[in-house]
Design a protein around this motif. Structure first.
Motif, PDB file in Angstrom:
ATOM      1  N   LEU A  30       0.747  -1.199   0.127  1.00 54.66           N
ATOM      2  CA  LEU A  30      -0.275   0.145   0.027  1.00 54.66           C
ATOM      3  C   LEU A  30       0.926   1.432  -0.062  1.00 54.66           C
ATOM      4  O   LEU A  30       0.337   2.439  -0.441  1.00 54.66           O
ATOM      5  CB  LEU A  30      -1.000   0.107   1.472  1.00 54.66           C
ATOM      6  N   VAL A  31       2.141   1.297   0.285  1.00 54.74           N
ATOM      7  CA  VAL A  31       3.047   2.210   0.391  1.00 54.74           C
ATOM      8  C   VAL A  31       3.788   2.361  -1.237  1.00 54.74           C
ATOM      9  O   VAL A  31       4.428   3.191  -1.461  1.00 54.74           O
ATOM     10  CB  VAL A  31       4.057   2.111   1.414  1.00 54.74           C
ATOM     11  N   VAL A  32       3.314   1.592  -2.061  1.00 55.95           N
ATOM     12  CA  VAL A  32       3.856   1.531  -3.294  1.00 55.95           C
ATOM     13  C   VAL A  32       2.980   2.276  -4.461  1.00 55.95           C
ATOM     14  O   VAL A  32       1.727   2.179  -4.439  1.00 55.95           O
ATOM     15  CB  VAL A  32       4.166   0.013  -3.853  1.00 55.95           C
ATOM     16  N   PRO A  33       3.452   3.074  -5.145  1.00 59.47           N
ATOM     17  CA  PRO A  33       2.412   3.956  -5.961  1.00 59.47           C
ATOM     18  C   PRO A  33       1.665   2.990  -7.198  1.00 59.47           C
ATOM     19  O   PRO A  33       0.466   3.263  -7.397  1.00 59.47           O
ATOM     20  CB  PRO A  33       3.148   5.204  -6.564  1.00 59.47           C
ATOM     21  N   THR A  34       2.482   2.266  -7.627  1.00 59.82           N
ATOM     22  CA  THR A  34       2.251   1.561  -8.723  1.00 59.82           C
ATOM     23  C   THR A  34       0.732   0.462  -8.154  1.00 59.82           C
ATOM     24  O   THR A  34      -0.095   0.346  -8.907  1.00 59.82           O
ATOM     25  CB  THR A  34       3.198   0.421  -9.079  1.00 59.82           C
ATOM     26  N   ARG A  35       0.632   0.071  -6.876  1.00 53.60           N
ATOM     27  CA  ARG A  35      -0.520  -0.711  -6.379  1.00 53.60           C
ATOM     28  C   ARG A  35      -1.673   0.244  -6.556  1.00 53.60           C
ATOM     29  O   ARG A  35      -2.741  -0.562  -6.953  1.00 53.60           O
ATOM     30  CB  ARG A  35      -0.009  -0.874  -4.772  1.00 53.60           C
ATOM     31  N   TRP A  36      -1.447   1.507  -6.140  1.00 56.03           N
ATOM     32  CA  TRP A  36      -2.656   2.167  -6.088  1.00 56.03           C
ATOM     33  C   TRP A  36      -3.151   2.632  -7.487  1.00 56.03           C
ATOM     34  O   TRP A  36      -4.257   2.706  -8.064  1.00 56.03           O
ATOM     35  CB  TRP A  36      -2.498   3.639  -5.532  1.00 56.03           C
ATOM     36  N   ALA A  37      -2.201   2.640  -8.347  1.00 57.79           N
ATOM     37  CA  ALA A  37      -2.451   2.973  -9.832  1.00 57.79           C
ATOM     38  C   ALA A  37      -3.213   1.763 -10.648  1.00 57.79           C
ATOM     39  O   ALA A  37      -4.126   1.913 -11.164  1.00 57.79           O
ATOM     40  CB  ALA A  37      -1.220   3.210 -10.795  1.00 57.79           C
ATOM     41  N   VAL A  38      -2.621   0.378 -10.375  1.00 56.19           N
ATOM     42  CA  VAL A  38      -3.296  -0.456 -11.081  1.00 56.19           C
ATOM     43  C   VAL A  38      -4.506  -0.731 -10.352  1.00 56.19           C
ATOM     44  O   VAL A  38      -5.670  -0.974 -11.090  1.00 56.19           O
ATOM     45  CB  VAL A  38      -2.402  -2.034 -10.758  1.00 56.19           C
ATOM     46  N   ASP A  39      -4.841  -0.628  -9.066  1.00 63.05           N
ATOM     47  CA  ASP A  39      -6.013  -0.842  -8.444  1.00 63.05           C
ATOM     48  C   ASP A  39      -7.157   0.137  -8.933  1.00 63.05           C
ATOM     49  O   ASP A  39      -8.179  -0.311  -9.295  1.00 63.05           O
ATOM     50  CB  ASP A  39      -5.920  -0.835  -6.946  1.00 63.05           C
ATOM     51  N   GLY A  40      -6.635   1.342  -9.165  1.00 63.29           N
ATOM     52  CA  GLY A  40      -7.559   2.601  -9.995  1.00 63.29           C
ATOM     53  C   GLY A  40      -7.838   2.121 -11.048  1.00 63.29           C
ATOM     54  O   GLY A  40      -9.253   2.429 -11.382  1.00 63.29           O
ATOM     55  N   PHE A  41      -7.143   1.800 -11.991  1.00 64.59           N
ATOM     56  CA  PHE A  41      -7.460   1.512 -13.427  1.00 64.59           C
ATOM     57  C   PHE A  41      -8.532   0.137 -13.283  1.00 64.59           C
ATOM     58  O   PHE A  41      -9.354   0.070 -13.963  1.00 64.59           O
ATOM     59  CB  PHE A  41      -6.409   1.197 -14.187  1.00 64.59           C
ATOM     60  N   ASP A  42      -8.220  -0.889 -12.508  1.00 69.42           N
ATOM     61  CA  ASP A  42      -9.044  -2.007 -12.234  1.00 69.42           C
ATOM     62  C   ASP A  42     -10.510  -1.478 -11.987  1.00 69.42           C
ATOM     63  O   ASP A  42     -11.474  -2.118 -12.331  1.00 69.42           O
ATOM     64  CB  ASP A  42      -8.452  -2.976 -11.242  1.00 69.42           C
TER      65      ASP A  42
ATOM     66  N   LEU B 112     -16.726   7.179 -10.426  1.00 64.77           N
ATOM     67  CA  LEU B 112     -15.545   8.111 -10.024  1.00 64.77           C
ATOM     68  C   LEU B 112     -15.291   8.054  -8.604  1.00 64.77           C
ATOM     69  O   LEU B 112     -14.131   8.006  -8.302  1.00 64.77           O
ATOM     70  CB  LEU B 112     -16.175   9.579 -10.424  1.00 64.77           C
ATOM     71  N   ASP B 113     -16.248   7.550  -7.703  1.00 66.31           N
ATOM     72  CA  ASP B 113     -15.941   7.484  -6.271  1.00 66.31           C
ATOM     73  C   ASP B 113     -15.052   6.341  -5.949  1.00 66.31           C
ATOM     74  O   ASP B 113     -14.121   6.336  -5.031  1.00 66.31           O
ATOM     75  CB  ASP B 113     -17.303   7.157  -5.594  1.00 66.31           C
ATOM     76  N   GLY B 114     -15.225   5.343  -6.897  1.00 66.50           N
ATOM     77  CA  GLY B 114     -14.161   4.322  -6.669  1.00 66.50           C
ATOM     78  C   GLY B 114     -12.568   4.476  -6.947  1.00 66.50           C
ATOM     79  O   GLY B 114     -11.711   3.752  -6.612  1.00 66.50           O
ATOM     80  N   ALA B 115     -12.477   5.499  -7.991  1.00 59.48           N
ATOM     81  CA  ALA B 115     -11.140   5.985  -8.288  1.00 59.48           C
ATOM     82  C   ALA B 115     -10.468   7.167  -7.598  1.00 59.48           C
ATOM     83  O   ALA B 115      -9.329   7.604  -7.787  1.00 59.48           O
ATOM     84  CB  ALA B 115     -11.050   6.408  -9.983  1.00 59.48           C
ATOM     85  N   LEU B 116     -11.321   7.842  -6.566  1.00 58.53           N
ATOM     86  CA  LEU B 116     -11.061   9.058  -6.044  1.00 58.53           C
ATOM     87  C   LEU B 116      -9.684   8.812  -5.016  1.00 58.53           C
ATOM     88  O   LEU B 116      -8.854   9.672  -5.033  1.00 58.53           O
ATOM     89  CB  LEU B 116     -12.103   9.524  -5.012  1.00 58.53           C
ATOM     90  N   GLN B 117      -9.889   7.916  -4.412  1.00 58.23           N
ATOM     91  CA  GLN B 117      -8.802   7.559  -3.464  1.00 58.23           C
ATOM     92  C   GLN B 117      -7.445   7.067  -4.058  1.00 58.23           C
ATOM     93  O   GLN B 117      -6.366   7.854  -3.858  1.00 58.23           O
ATOM     94  CB  GLN B 117      -9.077   6.321  -2.541  1.00 58.23           C
ATOM     95  N   PRO B 118      -7.447   6.392  -4.908  1.00 56.27           N
ATOM     96  CA  PRO B 118      -6.101   6.047  -6.152  1.00 56.27           C
ATOM     97  C   PRO B 118      -5.606   7.437  -6.697  1.00 56.27           C
ATOM     98  O   PRO B 118      -4.517   7.541  -6.671  1.00 56.27           O
ATOM     99  CB  PRO B 118      -6.705   4.885  -6.934  1.00 56.27           C
ATOM    100  N   ILE B 119      -6.566   8.243  -6.992  1.00 57.23           N
ATOM    101  CA  ILE B 119      -6.313   9.576  -7.549  1.00 57.23           C
ATOM    102  C   ILE B 119      -5.579  10.267  -6.536  1.00 57.23           C
ATOM    103  O   ILE B 119      -4.424  11.115  -7.007  1.00 57.23           O
ATOM    104  CB  ILE B 119      -7.420  10.207  -8.323  1.00 57.23           C
TER     105      ILE B 119
ATOM    106  N   VAL C  28      -4.068   9.348  -4.061  1.00 53.16           N
ATOM    107  CA  VAL C  28      -2.531   8.902  -3.769  1.00 53.16           C
ATOM    108  C   VAL C  28      -1.675   9.251  -4.782  1.00 53.16           C
ATOM    109  O   VAL C  28      -0.419   9.583  -4.431  1.00 53.16           O
ATOM    110  CB  VAL C  28      -2.690   7.235  -3.402  1.00 53.16           C
ATOM    111  N   GLN C  29      -1.978   9.070  -6.009  1.00 54.03           N
ATOM    112  CA  GLN C  29      -1.135   9.411  -7.152  1.00 54.03           C
ATOM    113  C   GLN C  29      -0.755  10.838  -6.960  1.00 54.03           C
ATOM    114  O   GLN C  29       0.597  11.004  -7.151  1.00 54.03           O
ATOM    115  CB  GLN C  29      -1.891   9.070  -8.467  1.00 54.03           C
ATOM    116  N   LEU C  30      -1.551  11.815  -6.839  1.00 55.83           N
ATOM    117  CA  LEU C  30      -1.290  13.263  -6.742  1.00 55.83           C
ATOM    118  C   LEU C  30      -0.172  13.180  -5.512  1.00 55.83           C
ATOM    119  O   LEU C  30       0.591  14.225  -5.584  1.00 55.83           O
ATOM    120  CB  LEU C  30      -2.317  13.993  -6.632  1.00 55.83           C
TER     121      LEU C  30
END
Length: 437
Positions: free
Chosen positions: A386-398, A407-414, A416-418
């Motif tokens: 969960l401290v790796v940015p790629t984990r949030w990126a892949v989960d967000g695109f999934d 959109l609400d399902g992607a808000l947290q990954p977005i 974290v990426q920012l």
């Protein structure tokens, strides 16, 4: 602002004219995503692949033939009849994952051991040691068929000879072991049931023969699975598409490679003196760095969108939330651009920076679930990533593709990426400013 636009325009033109970079960052991820997507189940219309199993049929008894027929009728298996030598050779050379041998006399011996628990016959199973998961699946399906056929043979009318033999053994032992008396009573009742069934079947056969009709088929007897499953694949939106996860994973990986190229490009500019001449122009360091970051983010977002356009047109990947997808693409692109600046800020030479950055990227991609879904990792690894940015990126695109979230399902990954983009960019800017002094 004019200087910033000019810098961004220059970087975009140079990248578009670099055919090698376009091939590496666009064509390669599409090819690899198509390959991995097919391994993960393909599109929603793809059928589950069957397991190829070799079968060595040495038992020609009724029970042995019924076990083989049950395996061949199983929708999860593709049975290939082989000799013992052929089965061993194919498994040994990796052409088959599992092969099952039904030895001569297995059916009768298994029926005899059903209640006594003694003299259990062995059923050889050859398997490829790299395919141990397949072994467990095949053994489960094999158990179902053997138990059904064996129990039918032991409890049906034709099993009365086996029951008589077991009764004789039990009566000889019952005097010295009172605990076996209940089993003796059970087998005695079973013998009466078998004799009655045999008499009934003989009467039906005689009546059918007298009427000139074929003999009635034996009614199925024995233990069967006491349930069936109703399998339902559930997601919030589109049906599962294995290509969606693969395009997310390969897109994340190769766009990060593009970020590495961006950072290494700055180091090459430093080596050749271009960077110093650029800073000697009437533009600030912040403008130069911003120009590189903006152009890198634009290229990254264009690549990600292009890859998913291919995924939608060719592999039927569906995007459940366009705003969510664009938000993920934009935030990940900014993070990638900041990652490239971080590489340039701390890299000593282009060669060393490329090697270290490539290694770090591959580790991030692996832990982020880009190669295989993160849910197959051990629980502690899932928490650590969960401290790796790629984990949030892949989960967000999934989330905004096959999971069907909005959109609400992607808000947290977005978010974290920012956050990673701000941290990477801030550290890189601080290092550039310190080195300039």
């Amino acid at each position: 602002m004019t200087a910033l636009i000019a810098l961004v325009r220059k970087d975009l033109i140079l990248y578009i004219n670099d055919k090698r970079a376009l091939m590496l960052h666009l064509l390669m991820p599409v090819i690899l995503a198509a390959f991995f997507g097919s391994l993960f189940g393909g599109g929603s219309e793809a059928k589950t692949s069957k397991i190829e199993v070799g079968l060595v049929q040495l038992d020609q008894s009724d029970s042995g033939k019924k076990i083989a027929a049950g395996l061949k009728a199983d929708s999860a298996l593709t049975i290939i009849d082989l000799s013992d030598a052929e089965a061993q050779d194919r498994v040994r050379h990796g052409k088959l994952s599992v092969a099952v041998v039904i030895p001569a006399g297995f059916g009768d011996a298994a029926a005899g051991a059903l209640f006594s628990g003694r003299n259990k016959p062995e059923l050889p199973v050859y398997y490829d040691p790299s395919q141990s998961t397949m072994l467990a699946m095949v053994k489960g399906l094999l158990t179902q068929q053997v138990m059904q056929v064996t129990s039918a043979a032991a409890m049906g009318p034709k099993g009365n000879l086996t029951t008589e033999k077991q009764l004789a053994e039990l009566r000889a032992e019952a005097a010295g072991d009172p605990a076996k008396a209940p089993l003796s009573e059970f087998l005695t009742s079973l013998k009466k049931f078998q004799d009655q069934r045999a008499a009934d079947d003989a009467g039906k056969e005689a009546a059918a023969k007298a009427e000139g009709k074929p003999a009635p088929a034996d009614a199925p007897v024995g233990m069967t699975m006491p349930y069936t499953t109703q399998d339902q694949a559930l997601s919030s939106g589109p049906k599962y598409n294995g290509y969606a996860h693969s395009f997310a994973g390969m897109g994340v990986q190769f766009i990060l490679f593009m970020g590495i190229d961006m950072g290494v490009g700055i180091l090459l500019a430093r080596r050749t003196g271009v960077w110093n001449r650029l800073l000697a122009a009437p533009v600030s360091l912040a403008t130069v760095l911003s120009g590189r970051a903006v152009s890198g983010a634009i290229i990254a977002m264009a690549l990600m969108c292009s890859m998913f356009v291919c995924a939608m047109l060719i592999f039927k990947v569906q995007i459940s939330s366009l705003p969510g997808f664009l938000g993920m693409a934009a935030s990940f692109s900014l993070m990638t651009a900041a990652f490239g600046l971080l590489i340039a800020a701390f890299g000593k030479t282009p060669e060393a920076a490329r090697g270290i950055a490539t290694f770090a990227t591959l580790i991030m991609v692996m832990l982020g679930g880009a190669w295989v879904p993160s849910f197959v990792f051990p629980a502690w690894v899932q928490q650590a990533t969960l401290v790796v940015p790629t984990r949030w990126a892949v989960d967000g695109f999934d989330a905004v593709t096959w999971r069907g979230l909005g959109l609400d399902g992607a808000l947290q990954p977005i978010a974290v990426q920012l956050a990673f983009a701000v941290v990477f960019g801030g550290i890189a800017g601080w290092k550039f400013l310190r080195d300039q002094k």
